[in-house]
Write a protein that holds these residues in place. Sequence first.
Motif, short mmCIF file in Angstrom:
data_model
loop_
_atom_site.label_atom_id
_atom_site.label_comp_id
_atom_site.label_asym_id
_atom_site.label_seq_id
_atom_site.Cartn_x
_atom_site.Cartn_y
_atom_site.Cartn_z
N GLN A 1 0.71 -1.34 0.11
CA GLN A 1 0.05 0.08 -0.05
C GLN A 1 0.83 1.35 -0.11
OE1 GLN A 1 -3.12 0.02 3.01
NE2 GLN A 1 -3.40 2.30 2.57
N ARG A 2 1.97 1.12 0.68
CA ARG A 2 2.73 2.34 0.63
C ARG A 2 3.54 2.52 -0.51
NH1 ARG A 2 6.84 1.43 5.78
NH2 ARG A 2 6.14 -0.74 5.47
N TRP A 3 3.85 1.71 -1.17
CA TRP A 3 4.44 1.57 -2.43
C TRP A 3 3.56 2.19 -3.55
CZ3 TRP A 3 8.86 1.58 -4.76
CH2 TRP A 3 9.34 1.43 -5.89
N LYS A 4 2.35 1.79 -3.55
CA LYS A 4 1.32 2.24 -4.45
C LYS A 4 1.07 3.85 -4.10
CE LYS A 4 -1.30 -1.95 -5.11
NZ LYS A 4 -2.72 -2.67 -5.01
N THR A 5 1.11 4.20 -3.00
CA THR A 5 0.65 5.64 -2.78
C THR A 5 2.00 6.33 -3.13
OG1 THR A 5 -0.19 5.02 -0.63
CG2 THR A 5 0.54 7.34 -0.57
N ALA A 6 3.06 5.95 -2.95
CA ALA A 6 4.40 6.63 -3.55
C ALA A 6 4.38 6.81 -4.95
CB ALA A 6 5.62 5.96 -3.00
N MET A 7 3.97 5.60 -5.70
CA MET A 7 3.99 5.65 -7.25
C MET A 7 2.70 6.48 -7.75
SD MET A 7 6.15 3.77 -8.24
CE MET A 7 7.26 4.57 -6.92
N ALA A 8 1.54 6.68 -6.73
CA ALA A 8 0.67 7.64 -7.36
C ALA A 8 0.93 9.07 -7.21
CB ALA A 8 -0.52 7.46 -6.53
N LYS A 9 1.76 9.40 -6.28
CA LYS A 9 2.42 10.61 -6.03
C LYS A 9 3.54 11.01 -7.04
CE LYS A 9 1.63 11.08 -1.06
NZ LYS A 9 2.25 11.20 0.50
N ARG A 10 4.31 9.95 -7.62
CA ARG A 10 5.27 10.36 -8.44
C ARG A 10 4.68 10.64 -9.85
NH1 ARG A 10 10.22 5.83 -7.21
NH2 ARG A 10 10.44 6.50 -5.19
N ARG A 11 3.52 9.96 -10.09
CA ARG A 11 2.94 10.30 -11.43
C ARG A 11 2.43 11.48 -11.40
NH1 ARG A 11 1.20 4.64 -10.55
NH2 ARG A 11 -0.87 5.49 -9.60
N SER B 1 3.78 13.93 -10.05
CA SER B 1 4.79 14.99 -9.87
C SER B 1 5.58 15.39 -11.12
CB SER B 1 6.21 14.25 -9.10
OG SER B 1 7.37 15.08 -8.84
N MET B 2 6.12 16.78 -10.68
CA MET B 2 6.82 17.49 -12.13
C MET B 2 8.31 16.84 -12.33
SD MET B 2 7.79 21.18 -10.30
CE MET B 2 6.04 21.37 -10.03
N LEU B 3 8.82 15.91 -11.35
CA LEU B 3 10.05 15.33 -11.68
C LEU B 3 9.94 13.88 -11.98
CD1 LEU B 3 11.32 16.47 -8.18
CD2 LEU B 3 11.93 17.58 -10.13
N ASP B 4 11.03 13.38 -12.51
CA ASP B 4 11.16 11.95 -12.77
C ASP B 4 12.32 11.58 -12.07
OD1 ASP B 4 13.48 12.65 -14.46
OD2 ASP B 4 12.22 12.56 -16.15
N GLU B 5 12.64 10.27 -12.33
CA GLU B 5 13.74 9.55 -11.43
C GLU B 5 15.11 10.00 -11.83
OE1 GLU B 5 13.35 5.36 -11.43
OE2 GLU B 5 11.45 5.10 -10.47
N SER B 6 15.55 10.20 -13.02
CA SER B 6 16.69 10.82 -13.53
C SER B 6 17.03 12.11 -12.95
CB SER B 6 16.65 10.72 -15.02
OG SER B 6 15.79 11.99 -15.51
N MET B 7 15.92 12.94 -12.84
CA MET B 7 16.00 14.26 -12.10
C MET B 7 16.18 14.34 -10.59
SD MET B 7 12.86 16.12 -14.24
CE MET B 7 13.13 17.82 -13.72
N VAL B 8 15.41 13.40 -10.31
CA VAL B 8 15.78 13.15 -8.71
C VAL B 8 17.11 12.61 -8.20
CG1 VAL B 8 15.16 11.71 -6.62
CG2 VAL B 8 13.28 12.70 -8.05
N ALA B 9 17.74 11.85 -9.21
CA ALA B 9 18.94 11.22 -9.16
C ALA B 9 19.92 12.30 -9.27
CB ALA B 9 19.12 10.18 -9.95
N HIS B 10 19.56 13.08 -10.30
CA HIS B 10 20.74 14.20 -10.31
C HIS B 10 20.87 15.46 -9.44
CE1 HIS B 10 22.70 17.27 -12.79
NE2 HIS B 10 21.85 18.18 -12.56
N ILE B 11 19.59 15.45 -8.86
CA ILE B 11 19.46 16.58 -7.66
C ILE B 11 20.25 16.08 -6.43
CG2 ILE B 11 17.92 17.41 -5.88
CD1 ILE B 11 15.68 17.69 -8.13
N GLY C 1 15.09 14.35 1.30
CA GLY C 1 14.66 13.20 1.29
C GLY C 1 13.14 13.31 2.02
N ARG C 2 12.69 14.56 1.90
CA ARG C 2 11.20 14.68 2.56
C ARG C 2 10.11 14.26 1.32
NH1 ARG C 2 13.11 19.56 4.60
NH2 ARG C 2 12.25 20.62 2.85
N THR C 3 10.68 14.21 0.22
CA THR C 3 9.69 13.47 -0.75
C THR C 3 10.63 12.49 -1.56
OG1 THR C 3 10.52 15.49 -2.39
CG2 THR C 3 8.43 15.68 -1.19
N TRP C 4 10.00 11.60 -2.42
CA TRP C 4 10.84 10.48 -2.95
C TRP C 4 11.32 9.75 -1.83
CZ3 TRP C 4 10.70 9.52 -8.48
CH2 TRP C 4 9.92 10.51 -9.34
N LYS C 5 10.63 9.45 -0.87
CA LYS C 5 11.52 8.79 0.09
C LYS C 5 11.78 7.36 -0.26
CE LYS C 5 9.18 11.48 3.98
NZ LYS C 5 7.85 11.15 4.92
#
Length: 239
Positions: free
Chosen positions: A168-178, A180-190, A218-222
């Motif tokens: 359930q926590r994973w589904k919630t995180a994925m929904a928030k990411r969808r 989001s204005m960021l993607d994984e490559s941008m998060v990694a770069h930051i 780490g407050r988002t994309w935990k």
Amino acid sequence: MSGKRKLHYSRASVLAMLADGPKRITDIAGSKSPPTVARARAVVDELMREGAVSVVSIGVSRRFALAGWQEPVEQFVRRTLEDCVPTVDGCMLWSGKNVSDDGYPIGRYLGRSVSLRKLIHEVSAGTPLPGSHFIETTCGNPKCLEPDHLVQVTRSAKLKGHAKPMSQRWKTAMAKRRGSMLDESMVAHIRASDKSLRELSKELGGIPQSTISQVRSGRTWKTYTASPFQGLIDGRKAA
């Protein structure tokens, strides 16, 4: 004597008796004597063939009732509580075998399965349970049906103190990411960059500095974990 018996077991007398509610055949006969019960049963069978009387199940017993009779919900609740086992703590524990997957008492009322906790609370409170609410017990025992121990709570209160499953926590995180204005490559770069928030904001097309700060801290994309080869990958892309 025989005249009195015929009067007692007449169609009218049996119907009048059943007008007060379902009865066992021995209650209708007024005796457990087999010959007496047989005479009463003959009248009841005749009324059943005509469709005036039917057999109903009340708890584990079968009784005769007027056709179309339905047990009042107050009577059903009272009978259910009478079948419960009292404890020294003031609980009334469900003694039946039918329970939900969570261990909550389940009964049958008017031919359908019902939550006994919900039904008893609604009858006691005199109002239906709102769709967004659930029933919990103040004693913490899932089998308790004591009306004073049943309280309605919201979904958030029901889940408070219970750890959410990882799925359930994973589904919630994925929904928030969808969203989001960021993607994984941008998060990694930051997270890999030493640049200032202002520089990163400009570099990433105007992403708010507050958003970048939350990602970096780490407050988002935990749940996001960068690949250990992310730096090498970024270096190759830059090359």
